[in-house]
Design a protein around this motif. Sequence first.
Motif, mmCIF file in Angstrom:
data_model
loop_
_atom_site.group_PDB
_atom_site.id
_atom_site.type_symbol
_atom_site.label_atom_id
_atom_site.label_comp_id
_atom_site.label_asym_id
_atom_site.label_seq_id
_atom_site.Cartn_x
_atom_site.Cartn_y
_atom_site.Cartn_z
ATOM 1 N N VAL A 58 -16.514 3.245 7.508
ATOM 2 C CA VAL A 58 -15.117 3.058 7.130
ATOM 3 C C VAL A 58 -14.210 3.771 8.124
ATOM 4 O O VAL A 58 -14.457 4.910 8.515
ATOM 5 C CB VAL A 58 -14.865 3.570 5.694
ATOM 6 C CG1 VAL A 58 -13.395 3.523 5.341
ATOM 7 C CG2 VAL A 58 -15.657 2.735 4.705
ATOM 8 N N ASP A 59 -13.174 3.105 8.525
ATOM 9 C CA ASP A 59 -12.179 3.649 9.439
ATOM 10 C C ASP A 59 -11.557 4.911 8.828
ATOM 11 O O ASP A 59 -11.238 4.926 7.640
ATOM 12 C CB ASP A 59 -11.112 2.566 9.647
ATOM 13 C CG ASP A 59 -10.061 2.980 10.641
ATOM 14 O OD1 ASP A 59 -9.356 3.963 10.373
ATOM 15 O OD2 ASP A 59 -9.937 2.295 11.671
ATOM 16 N N PRO A 60 -11.365 5.978 9.602
ATOM 17 C CA PRO A 60 -10.773 7.210 9.062
ATOM 18 C C PRO A 60 -9.411 6.986 8.418
ATOM 19 O O PRO A 60 -9.077 7.638 7.423
ATOM 20 C CB PRO A 60 -10.655 8.125 10.287
ATOM 21 C CG PRO A 60 -11.611 7.586 11.279
ATOM 22 C CD PRO A 60 -11.736 6.118 11.006
ATOM 23 N N ALA A 64 -8.583 7.877 4.587
ATOM 24 C CA ALA A 64 -7.444 8.713 4.191
ATOM 25 C C ALA A 64 -6.578 7.999 3.161
ATOM 26 O O ALA A 64 -6.133 8.605 2.176
ATOM 27 C CB ALA A 64 -6.614 9.095 5.417
ATOM 28 N N PHE A 65 -6.357 6.701 3.368
ATOM 29 C CA PHE A 65 -5.555 5.925 2.421
ATOM 30 C C PHE A 65 -6.228 5.849 1.059
ATOM 31 O O PHE A 65 -5.584 6.019 0.021
ATOM 32 C CB PHE A 65 -5.293 4.523 2.976
ATOM 33 C CG PHE A 65 -4.496 3.651 2.047
ATOM 34 C CD1 PHE A 65 -3.165 3.941 1.763
ATOM 35 C CD2 PHE A 65 -5.079 2.557 1.440
ATOM 36 C CE1 PHE A 65 -2.420 3.148 0.899
ATOM 37 C CE2 PHE A 65 -4.344 1.756 0.576
ATOM 38 C CZ PHE A 65 -3.021 2.055 0.297
ATOM 39 N N LEU A 66 -7.552 5.627 1.051
ATOM 40 C CA LEU A 66 -8.282 5.570 -0.207
ATOM 41 C C LEU A 66 -8.237 6.920 -0.921
ATOM 42 O O LEU A 66 -8.122 6.981 -2.148
ATOM 43 C CB LEU A 66 -9.726 5.130 0.023
ATOM 44 C CG LEU A 66 -9.913 3.694 0.505
ATOM 45 C CD1 LEU A 66 -11.379 3.421 0.816
ATOM 46 C CD2 LEU A 66 -9.386 2.700 -0.524
ATOM 47 N N GLY A 67 -8.291 8.001 -0.152
ATOM 48 C CA GLY A 67 -8.162 9.340 -0.734
ATOM 49 C C GLY A 67 -6.790 9.537 -1.365
ATOM 50 O O GLY A 67 -6.657 10.106 -2.451
ATOM 51 N N PHE A 68 -5.759 9.058 -0.674
ATOM 52 C CA PHE A 68 -4.395 9.129 -1.212
ATOM 53 C C PHE A 68 -4.297 8.360 -2.528
ATOM 54 O O PHE A 68 -3.734 8.843 -3.506
ATOM 55 C CB PHE A 68 -3.394 8.567 -0.194
ATOM 56 C CG PHE A 68 -2.058 8.229 -0.788
ATOM 57 C CD1 PHE A 68 -1.151 9.239 -1.091
ATOM 58 C CD2 PHE A 68 -1.719 6.923 -1.072
ATOM 59 C CE1 PHE A 68 0.086 8.939 -1.654
ATOM 60 C CE2 PHE A 68 -0.495 6.613 -1.641
ATOM 61 C CZ PHE A 68 0.411 7.625 -1.940
#
Length: 109
Positions: A58-60, A64-68
């Motif tokens: 997965v692209d970083p 990051a977006f999924l974490g958000f």
Amino acid sequence: MSDVQAPRFEATLTDKYQSTVPAAVRQTLHLGKRDRIAYVIRDGQVILEKVETWDNQVDPAVQAFLGFLECEMTTNPQRLKPFGGEATRRAAELVEGVEIDLDAPLEGE
């Protein structure tokens, strides 16, 4: 053939036939939580391999977006709204008549 013994790591099976992958093996295969592994049986021996999937790559920025999103959903659940009604009708309208061959090669393959 060399007389040097390959490193050996042991683990114990639980009552549900589960075990923990030893730390040295996880490090060697660069395994992380939720990674997939494969057991390959060859000549009476079992070889453990990391399964390379899209999930492992997965692209970083996507990560990051999924974490958000996860954080936002946890801290503000009142903002979650069901997907239905007009949004469902509009989505169906946008893809009406579109045919997709899931077995077709991707562009550039």
